[in-house]
Design an enzyme around this catalytic site. Structure first.
Site, PDB file in Angstrom:
ATOM      1  N   ASP A 180       0.843  -1.187   0.000  1.00  0.00           N
ATOM      2  CA  ASP A 180       0.000   0.000   0.000  1.00  0.00           C
ATOM      3  C   ASP A 180       0.890   1.254   0.000  1.00  0.00           C
ATOM      4  OD1 ASP A 180      -3.087   0.725   0.560  1.00  0.00           O
ATOM      5  OD2 ASP A 180      -1.865   2.054   1.802  1.00  0.00           O
ATOM      6  N   TRP A 181       0.601   2.242   0.867  1.00  0.00           N
ATOM      7  CA  TRP A 181       1.416   3.458   0.892  1.00  0.00           C
ATOM      8  C   TRP A 181       2.853   3.190   1.326  1.00  0.00           C
ATOM      9  CZ3 TRP A 181       2.552   8.304  -0.251  1.00  0.00           C
ATOM     10  CH2 TRP A 181       1.585   9.080  -0.904  1.00  0.00           C
ATOM     11  N   TRP A 216     -12.484   4.561  -3.242  1.00  0.00           N
ATOM     12  CA  TRP A 216     -11.880   4.662  -1.908  1.00  0.00           C
ATOM     13  C   TRP A 216     -11.457   6.096  -1.607  1.00  0.00           C
ATOM     14  CZ3 TRP A 216     -10.912   4.212   2.849  1.00  0.00           C
ATOM     15  CH2 TRP A 216      -9.687   4.551   3.406  1.00  0.00           C
ATOM     16  N   ASP A 253      -7.007  -8.470  -4.540  1.00  0.00           N
ATOM     17  CA  ASP A 253      -6.911  -7.034  -4.306  1.00  0.00           C
ATOM     18  C   ASP A 253      -7.286  -6.267  -5.572  1.00  0.00           C
ATOM     19  OD1 ASP A 253      -6.430  -4.510  -3.375  1.00  0.00           O
ATOM     20  OD2 ASP A 253      -4.258  -4.642  -3.523  1.00  0.00           O
ATOM     21  N   HIS A 312      -6.607  -6.989   0.094  1.00  0.00           N
ATOM     22  CA  HIS A 312      -5.608  -5.920   0.008  1.00  0.00           C
ATOM     23  C   HIS A 312      -4.575  -6.026   1.123  1.00  0.00           C
ATOM     24  CE1 HIS A 312      -3.920  -2.053  -1.027  1.00  0.00           C
ATOM     25  NE2 HIS A 312      -4.154  -1.579   0.182  1.00  0.00           N
TER      26      HIS A 312
END
Length: 296
Positions: free
Chosen positions: A118-119, A159, A245, A274
């Site tokens: 993710d980030w 999102w 995901d 995810h």
């Protein structure tokens, strides 16, 4: 910089999170990190994303530490046990880069293996590209380094709109939607722990709109430059994406084709949504350990 600090009492007796807290000061803010395994072990840097914290890696940290690695798992500023600036404008992509870089500098980390999702990937992949000599390998699970030159998936735009406009941001419900298994009540408490009320969630609301989605985004040039470096990356580069995901689906194949170090690696598709650290933590950790065992 005005900030909030989550009371320590919120983190007492968390399930499967026995780790001693460690802190550095970055830009006047307290940044928390987990530091497990032998002090002289080669470091594994585990970077979380949105809206999680180092608790996400709680099952992976002991497995990698037991294999002789020093595992560093920070809480990004605004998350977990780290301080949380109250001004949403404090959360820029570059500021997150600078805060993590300060952590690496203060801990004098070299020969780093990056593990990111993710980030954690947006920060970590660019960090590795800009500081190539400090990193020895990269493992990406459900992550990417976008430049805004490609079209973001529909799921991301949904999102992003939710994170920005929803009057409530239900952290544990977001985790439950994005995992295959259902989180238990103790795990839900742990993910809600950093956020006593909505004032503590500024970083969680800020992150989605910082993702480059247009070619003229403030981070586009730096991320394009990072991709040029990654296209010359010959060190081991492993992908461990999940099979469920909708946000990062296909990113593993894209990176395998563009990054030389990905050639010939034992890439895996793990079972999960995810947040694959919740669905396949043992398999994810073993993939990291197996990669590093083959390098020693």
């Amino acid at each position: 910089m005005d900030y909030l600090r989550t009371p320590d009492s919120r983190f007492e007796r968390l399930l499967d999170y026995p780790f001693e807290p460690n802190y550095v000061t970055v830009d006047g803010l307290r940044m928390h990190y987990v530091d497990e395994g032998p002090a002289d072990g080669k470091p594994i840097l585990m970077l979380h994303g949105e809206p999680t914290w180092s608790y996400l890696y709680r099952h992976m940290i002991p497995i990698c530490a037991a294999a002789g690695h020093r595992v560093i798992a920070p809480d990004l500023i605004g998350f977990g046990k780290s301080d949380k600036p109250t001004d949403i404008n404090a959360y820029s992509y570059q500021n997150h880069m600078d805060w993590v870089k300060s952590l690496l500098d203060q801990l004098e980390l070299t020969e780093i293996t990056l593990v990111c999702q993710d980030w954690g990937s947006l920060i970590g992949l660019r960090m590795a590209a800009e500081n190539e000599s400090r990193f020895r390998a990269i493992v990406v699970g459900n992550g990417m380094l976008p430049t805004g030159d490609e079209q973001a998936p529909k799921a991301f735009h949904i999102w992003k709109a939710f994170a920005i406009h929803s009057p409530v941001l239900p952290i544990s419900r977001i985790l439950n939607v994005a995992t295959f298994r259902k989180l238990g009540p103790d795990e839900i408490r742990a993910y809600e722990a950093p956020f006593p009320n909505r004032k503590y969630k500024t970083a969680a609301r800020a992150f989605p709109k910082l993702v480059p989605v247009t070619p003229n985004d403030p981070a586009t040039q730096a991320n394009r430059a990072a991709w040029k470096a990654l296209e010359q990356w010959k060190k081991p580069f492993l992908t461990t994406f999940s099979n469920g995901d909708p946000i990062t689906r296909g990113g593993d194949k894209y990176m395998q084709e563009r990054i030389p170090g990905a050639q010939g690696q034992p890439h895996q598709t793990l079972v999960g949504g995810h947040f694959l650290q919740e669905d396949s933590p043992v398999q994810f950790a073993q993939a990291v350990n197996n990669l590093l065992a083959g390098m020693d």
